[in-house]
Structures are given as structure tokens and as C-alpha cells.
Motif scaffolding. Structure first.
Motif, mmCIF file in Angstrom:
data_model
loop_
_atom_site.group_PDB
_atom_site.id
_atom_site.type_symbol
_atom_site.label_atom_id
_atom_site.label_comp_id
_atom_site.label_asym_id
_atom_site.label_seq_id
_atom_site.Cartn_x
_atom_site.Cartn_y
_atom_site.Cartn_z
ATOM 1 N N THR A 262 -2.411 9.034 8.524
ATOM 2 C CA THR A 262 -1.696 9.468 9.499
ATOM 3 C C THR A 262 -1.427 11.061 9.495
ATOM 4 O OG1 THR A 262 0.398 9.269 8.347
ATOM 5 C CG2 THR A 262 -0.415 7.245 9.555
ATOM 6 N N GLN B 264 -14.321 11.969 5.726
ATOM 7 C CA GLN B 264 -13.108 11.149 5.639
ATOM 8 C C GLN B 264 -12.073 11.460 4.580
ATOM 9 O OE1 GLN B 264 -12.977 6.847 6.365
ATOM 10 N NE2 GLN B 264 -15.176 6.832 7.110
ATOM 11 N N LYS C 64 -7.920 5.150 6.960
ATOM 12 C CA LYS C 64 -6.905 5.242 8.245
ATOM 13 C C LYS C 64 -5.736 6.358 7.697
ATOM 14 C CE LYS C 64 -7.874 0.953 10.700
ATOM 15 N NZ LYS C 64 -7.561 -0.048 11.226
ATOM 16 N N SER D 276 -0.611 6.311 -1.279
ATOM 17 C CA SER D 276 -1.480 7.047 -0.559
ATOM 18 C C SER D 276 -2.104 8.012 -1.306
ATOM 19 C CB SER D 276 -0.896 7.648 0.762
ATOM 20 O OG SER D 276 -0.420 6.546 1.404
ATOM 21 N N LYS E 260 -12.990 2.338 4.939
ATOM 22 C CA LYS E 260 -12.645 3.259 5.995
ATOM 23 C C LYS E 260 -11.095 3.706 5.464
ATOM 24 C CE LYS E 260 -11.946 3.638 11.032
ATOM 25 N NZ LYS E 260 -12.217 2.966 12.072
ATOM 26 N N VAL F 219 -2.082 6.715 4.015
ATOM 27 C CA VAL F 219 -3.296 6.337 4.004
ATOM 28 C C VAL F 219 -3.194 4.533 4.174
ATOM 29 C CG1 VAL F 219 -5.614 5.735 2.828
ATOM 30 C CG2 VAL F 219 -4.388 7.908 2.657
ATOM 31 N N ASN F 220 -3.820 4.172 5.120
ATOM 32 C CA ASN F 220 -3.905 2.519 5.566
ATOM 33 C C ASN F 220 -2.669 1.835 4.928
ATOM 34 O OD1 ASN F 220 -6.461 3.201 5.584
ATOM 35 N ND2 ASN F 220 -7.535 2.122 3.564
ATOM 36 N N ARG F 221 -1.615 2.676 5.582
ATOM 37 C CA ARG F 221 -0.304 2.063 5.777
ATOM 38 C C ARG F 221 0.245 1.647 4.352
ATOM 39 N NH1 ARG F 221 -0.704 -2.553 10.511
ATOM 40 N NH2 ARG F 221 -1.129 -1.302 12.223
ATOM 41 N N LYS G 269 -18.206 9.351 10.815
ATOM 42 C CA LYS G 269 -17.996 8.280 9.944
ATOM 43 C C LYS G 269 -18.417 8.586 8.500
ATOM 44 C CE LYS G 269 -18.136 4.851 13.468
ATOM 45 N NZ LYS G 269 -18.921 3.408 13.817
#
Length: 713
Positions: free
Chosen positions: A240, A297, A238, A253, A236, A245-247, A292
Motif C-alpha cells: 500500500t 518489487q 502487495k 511489514s 508477490k 505489505v500483504n495486509r 514483475k
């Protein structure tokens, strides 16, 4: 009188032709073709030199008979231009002033052709002879001859309209020719091109260099990144709004997005069809996928990507990263150039070569075909050639091939990255400066890739200036970097380095010195420089003549010196030579007679301490100098009588070589050498020995190698 129903006319007076039957014309095929042929036939027999036109605010009258009588050889051209003006303005309701500008333009153009500023190498007899260079010279003529006249722009445009009207209607007529490209219209300011200030020039150079280093690293790191086959796509992503991406960090990222995109959409967009490239990652395509879905994504991640670069202004304490590219174009920028990532390379080349924009953009993707060996120092330098298409002339630039950020290596990097994708169906063969355009423009232009032109450069330069917070002088709200001002600045910088205007002119690709002096050497920057140079020359005038480089041994031959070493009067001979050559001691004379003291032509006092200008760039410290073609400009060199035939032959060979090489190449490699050898022959006393040497020089035994290089020790 009462007004007629359904009309605004207040009079019922009929025109002379009202009520008369129109002449009947046959509409059969033969008659229609005959009338069409008459319209296509080019005929100026009805044109006179007396202009009598109706304007919207009066009547315009003008006699050009005086011009036809004064320049009889241009009567045909004059009639053609008058006919063109007649065609263009026939159906236009124009003012008296517009008519006046139109015919002033024709007058000024004919006067320009017959002035000292007119074309020297090309005869303009008809409209077909007018080319881009002619229009550019005419624009410059208006700028110089009528400096400050605000109507220059309108006069120039009026002439352009008249010529274009002829070429559109009679393009198959040999004396008219096809439509041509015209140079830029003279500006309202009507002043010679001004150079940029030192501060602006340095900021442009610093900013372009900052961007180039960043882009080179960006693309190089990407090639290393995609070679890693161990990447596993996260289950997945994520993301912003800022593309994180993914913190992870920005750099991490971007790496995740690049690898995910490479794995999910292999070959996109350069190695997919146009339709497939346009569809993938489009909003419509993304909405058709489940929420999904991995492709959806990854598409979202690509759309949120950012490429950021730190502002180049080192004076700012808190430097903030600014967006270089954002979104899908940022993703593509890692693998292929975009307008914003490629423009700094173009600007860098302009700043370092002094070439105009046309010459820079003439470089092709096969860059090595533009590169030739440097004859002076082939190990360290190369010559790069560009083409000035409108004048069909070549321009050359000498570049270091060792320095990682020299013009040669910067251009080679661009060529390598562009040609890496020559198998792409979208690749533009023959163009070095090609970019992927924004995705929302693909369907509009029917292409992913386009080549850079002058319009692209203007728009890109505005973004470049904004990104680096560079403010140009001038009143424009959103100024662009001007190619001509860059050339003027380059010319000023070369003069600061000590080059004469005669040396600079061929380096700028000008056919004659007057072009450089008039349009690039007349700005305030050069005026200030000339004042500083005059003061400096006044202080060094005597020193320049007393410290002439090479030493001339006119009182004794080298053979006599060898014989004198074994005679009783050896000490007296050596003492005389020490005084003549201003040597330190007699030990230096012994060195001159040794094998280490001999070169192709001259004797050398100390080959490890050359003094010719620029030696430190070519000869390492404690190494022997092997550039024997620079002996004529070196304080360590001693010329004996025996060398005169070799020097005379060298002068003849260099003069003959001038007719075989490009003027820029010859000037940069042999110009100063020839001047130095000729000065030696002119200063030699007695001159009878020089005359005898010139006779001997006809024998091939005195011929020398072209490069005159020895082995490096």
C-alpha cells in the motif's frame, strides 16, 4: 547645453585626465612579475591614524590618533586593521553609516584587548594572534559592555570583514596568518544567554530519552532479525502507499521488507561502491526492470517503508505515531544512523553533561579512548573526556557505567553501532557522529556518509521539536535548540543540586570563574534560584555550623583512652569523652577501640550508617562503608590526636596531586575531601599539636593509599 549623441551626459566638460596619454607600462615578463610582487608585498607604512573616506552620502572622517597614543603597544595591530578596512571597502560604494560601523569596530576591538575582559593568557600583537576564542570573547564583550546596542552585530561583522580581507590577500605574511573561523555574530537582542524553563528542559529530556530507547530497540531488533536464515521471499509483494505489505501490521511489514532487501540487495548500500549504491533502487533503474521482477518489487517496498515513533508527550490522551524516517532512508536507519535517529543521542549527552556542542562532537568513533577510570568508585563510575578544540582544553563528565541509559552506555552503544561498519568503503574514520544522508543528496555531495556538524544539529533539532510537539519560547517562526541555552540550563540545574559556581565552572570547561558568572550565571533562572537559596541559607545558617560532620576528640589521645580502660578512673574518662563527642553511651567507646572501629585515619562509631553526602548511591543498606576518603565528612567518624600527622600528610599529597591531574578530574574526586581535612586541622585545638603533626607528616610512614578504599563486606 545639448546632449551628445548616444549618451546621457548633459555636459561636454572633460575630466582633467581626458585627452592625456596614459602612462606606458612595460609588458615583458620581468616587469609583470615585479608589479605582481609589489602587489603581494605587505606594507603598512603608508597607513595613518587619520581616516578620510568618501561615502555614498557624504564624507566620513575619523581620527584614531588618540587610540594609538593611549595604547602604543597596539599601534601595529591598529594599522593592520585600518589597512584591512581600506582593502575591503576600497571598491565598495558604501554609506556613511557603514564606514562608521567599520571604524567603530576597530576602536572597540582595541579597547576590548586592553580592558579587564581582554585575553589574559594570550598576547594579541598582530592579526595573526587573533583566534576563535578571541572573537568569541569580543562578541561577549560587545554584548555586556553595550547591552541593547543594535549596531553590535554590524560592528562585529565589519571587524570580521577587515581581518578576513587581510588574511585572504596576505595569507603568507607571518604577521597576518591564515583565515580563521569566527564565532557567531552578537544577536540583535544583545542579552545574556537565558536558560530554558523547567517545563521545556523536562520535555527535551523526556523526548530525547524516548527516541533513544526506540532507536536502540530498532537497531538491536534488526540485528536479531537478519540472523534468521529461514526467511523465504514471498512470490508477490502487495504494498500500500503507507508501506503495508500483504495486509500485515506495520511491524510485520517492516520485517518482511528488511529481510527481502537483505536477501535481494546484499551489502546495499554500505558495502557496495558509490556508483552501485546510487544506481540500485533509483527510479531510472527500477523503470528498466520488468514489472514483475523481484528486484523491482523489493525496491518499491523499500521506497514505501516507514519508521514511526510515538510522541513523547505523556499528557496527551490519544498519542499518535509520527514518522521518524520515510522511504529508503527508513530502510537504512535500521542498520546505520541517520540525522534524525542520531540527533537525540547528541541532545541527550548535552542535557546530561552540560558540554557545549563542539565538545560533544569532538568524540571519536573509538569511544573507549575517551574513557578513564573513576578514582572514587571505579566499580560503578567512569570519567568521560571530550575536547574543546578552539581552546585546547579537556572537559570531563562522571557517568554511571551500570545504568543501561547512562551517558556512558548511550555513547558506547553509538560507538558499537558505528564501528560495526568500519570495513565499509564509505566509513568516516575518526568520527563518532556520522550518518547516512538522504539518497537524493548522494550525488550532490559525492558521499553516502557524512559527519554531523553544528548546521546539521540546528536543522535536525527543528524536526525533533516538531515531531514531539515541543514549543520553545521566543518569536522565531521555526526555532532551533540552542546549545548555549542548554549549557545555561545545565548550570542552573547544578546550582539547584547545591553545587557552588566555583565547582560548576571547571565542569563547564571554563578557564576562569568570571566566564561562567558573566555569560551563564546571569539569567533570570539563576536570579530566581539565588533568591530561593538565600532564604534557605538564612534558615539553616546556625544548623550548618552546629552540625559539623566529623567529631573531634581533642581532650584525650586514643592511646590514653586504651590505658584508661584498665585504670580506676576509666569511668570518669569515658564519661568525659561521651560528653565531648555527644555519644549515646559508653558502649560506643568500646566499639571505637575495637578493630571494626578503626580505618586508615579515623575511628568509626558505626560503619553501617554513614552520613556523608551521597553515601546512599555507593553503600548498600546493611553493608559496611569502605570509603575512608569520606570519613572527614561523616558524622560517624571520630578524630583522635594520633590521626593528625596522617591528616597533614594527606593534605600535602592531595595538593601535590592537583598539579598532576586535570582540574575537573581533581575537583570531582578530591576537592571536597581536601577542604574537609583542612577544616579539621583549622578547628583543632590546641594548634600546637597541628604544627607538630605537619613536621611528622614529612616522614613517608604517614603516607596513605591514593583511593583510601577498604574491602566491601
Amino acid at each position: 547645453m545639448a546632449r551628445s549623441p548616444f549618451t546621457k551626459k548633459s555636459s561636454s566638460k572633460q575630466s582633467p585626465r581626458q585627452g592625456q596619454p596614459r602612462p606606458k607600462l612595460s609588458n615583458d615578463t620581468e616587469s609583470l612579475q615585479a608589479r605582481a610582487a609589489r602587489r603581494r608585498r605587505f606594507d603598512i607604512s603608508h597607513i595613518t591614524f587619520e581616516v578620510n573616506n568618501r561615502a555614498s552620502n557624504g564624507k566620513f572622517q575619523r581620527s584614531l590618533s588618540y587610540l594609538a597614543e593611549k595604547f602604543e603597544h597596539h599601534q601595529t595591530l591598529l594599522k593592520q586593521l585600518l589597512f584591512g578596512a581600506e582593502i575591503y571597502y576600497a571598491k565598495r560604494h558604501v554609506t556613511y553609516q557603514t564606514q562608521q560601523n567599520a571604524y567603530y569596530g576597530i576602536e572597540d576591538f582595541v579597547k576590548f584587548l586592553n580592558s579587564e575582559k581582554g585575553p589574559e593568557q594570550k598576547k594579541i600583537s598582530t592579526v595573526a594572534d587573533i583566534d576563535f576564542q578571541t572573537t568569541r570573547n569580543f562578541s561577549a564583550y560587545l554584548l555586556e559592555r553595550f547591552s541593547g546596542r543594535t549596531s553590535n552585530r554590524k560592528i562585529y561583522s565589519s571587524l570580521k570583514h577587515a581581518v578576513s580581507a587581510l588574511q585572504e590577500k596576505y595569507k603568507d605574511e607571518p604577521s597576518i596568518g591564515k583565515k580563521i573561523e569566527w564565532s557567531l555574530t552578537p544577536r540583535t537582542s544583545d542579552t545574556p544567554s537565558e536558560s530554558y524553563s523547567d517545563q521545556i528542559f523536562n520535555r527535551l529530556l523526556e523526548a530525547s530519552f524516548t527516541d533513544i530507547k526506540y532507536v536502540m530497540k530498532l537497531m538491536t531488533d534488526y540485528q536479531k532479525l537478519i540472523s534468521d536464515s529461514s526467511f523465504d521471499l514471498p512470490s508477490k509483494l502487495k504494498i500500500t502507499k503507507d508501506g503495508i505489505v500483504n495486509r500485515n501490521t506495520r511491524e510485520q511489514s517492516n520485517s518482511i521488507i528488511l529481510l527481502a532487501g537483505k536477501k535481494t540487495f546484499p551489502g546495499w548500500p554500505l558495502y557496495t561502491s558509490f556508483d552501485e549504491a546510487s544506481q540500485i533502487t533509483s527510479n531510472e533503474w527500477m523503470k528498466s526492470l520488468p514489472v514483475k521482477d523481484v528486484k523491482r518489487q523489493v525496491s518499491r517496498a523499500i521506497a514505501s517503508m516507514r519508521v514511526q515513533c510515538v510522541n513523547s508527550d505523556i499528557s496527551k490522551k490519544n498519542q499518535v505515531a509520527t514518522d521518524f524516517e520515510v522511504g529508503k532512508i527508513a530502510y537504512i536507519a535500521h542498520d546505520f544512523f541517520t540525522t534524525q535517529t542520531l540527533y537525540p543521542f547528541i541532545l541527550f549527552v548535552q542535557l546530561n553533561t552540560g558540554w557545549n556542542q563542539e565538545t560533544v562532537l569532538s568524540l571519536t568513533d573509538d569511544f573507549e579512548t575517551h574513557v578513564a577510570e573513576d578514582l572514587v568508585d571505579p566499580d560503578q563510575y567512569v570519567l568521560i573526556y571530550g575536547t574543546k578544540n578552539r581552546t585546547e582544553t579537556a572537559q570531563a563528565h562522571r557517568s554511571n557505567k551500570v545504568h543501561p541509559y547512562s551517558v556512558y552506555n548511550v555513547l558506547r552503544f553509538v560507538s558499537e553501532r558505528v564501528r560495526a561498519h568500519k570495513e565499509s568503503p564509505h566509513f568516516r574514520t575518526g568520527f563518532l557522529w556520522q550518518v547516512v544522508i538522504q539518497k537524493n543528496l548522494w550525488n550532490k555531495y559525492g558521499s553516502l556518509i557524512t559527519e554531523i556538524d553544528a548546521k546539521n544539529c540546528g536543522a535536525a533539532s527543528r524536526v525533533f521539536l516538531s515531531r514531539h510537539s515541543i514549543t520553545l519560547d521566543g518569536d522565531a517562526k521555526s526555532p532551533a535548540i540552542e546549545s548555549r541555552r542548554l549549557r545555561t540550563t545545565w548550570e542552573t540545574k547544578r546550582k539547584e543540586q547545591g553545587l557552588s559556581i566555583g565547582e560548576i565552572s571547571p565542569m563547564m570547561g571554563h578557564a576562569n570563574l568570571e566566564t561562567t558568572v558573566t555569560y551563564y550565571d546571569s539569567d533570570s533562572g539563576c536570579t530566581s534560584l539565588r533568591n530561593k537559596s538565600l532564604r534557605k541559607l538564612q534558615n539553616q545558617w546556625t544548623e550548618d555550623f552546629t552540625n559539623y560532620g566529623v567529631r573531634l576528640a581533642t581532650s584525650i589521645a586514643l592511646s590514653d583512652l586504651r590505658n584508661a580502660t584498665n585504670l580506676a578512673n576509666a569511668s570518669r574518662v569515658k564519661s568525659r569523652l561521651v560528653n565531648e563527642l555527644k555519644l549515646v553511651d559508653e558502649q560506643q567507646i568500646i566499639h571505637l577501640l575495637s578493630p571494626q572501629g578503626q580505618t586508615f585515619i579515623v575511628a568509626c562509631l558505626d560503619s553501617k550508617k554513614p552520613s556523608w553526602e551521597g553515601h546512599e548511591r555507593f553503600v548498600s543498606e546493611s553493608k559496611r562503608c569502605s570509603f575512608f576518603n569520606r570519613c572527614c565528612m561523616c558524622r560517624q567518624a571520630v578524630i583522635f590526636r594520633e590521626a593528625l600527622p596522617f591528616i597533614a600528610r594527606r593534605v600535602d599529597d592531595l595538593i601535590r596531586l592537583k598539579s598532576r591531574l586535570n582540574v575537573i578530574e581533581w575537583t570531582s574526586n578530591y576537592g571536597d575531601e581536601l577542604a574537609a581535612w583542612e577544616q579539621i586541622l583549622n578547628q583543632w585545638n590546641p594548634q600546637e599539636q597541628v604544627l607538630d603533626a605537619k613536621v611528622l607528616a614529612k616522614n613517608d610512614v604517614y603516607a596513605l593509599p591514593l583511593t583510601m578504599r577498604g574491602s566491601n563486606e
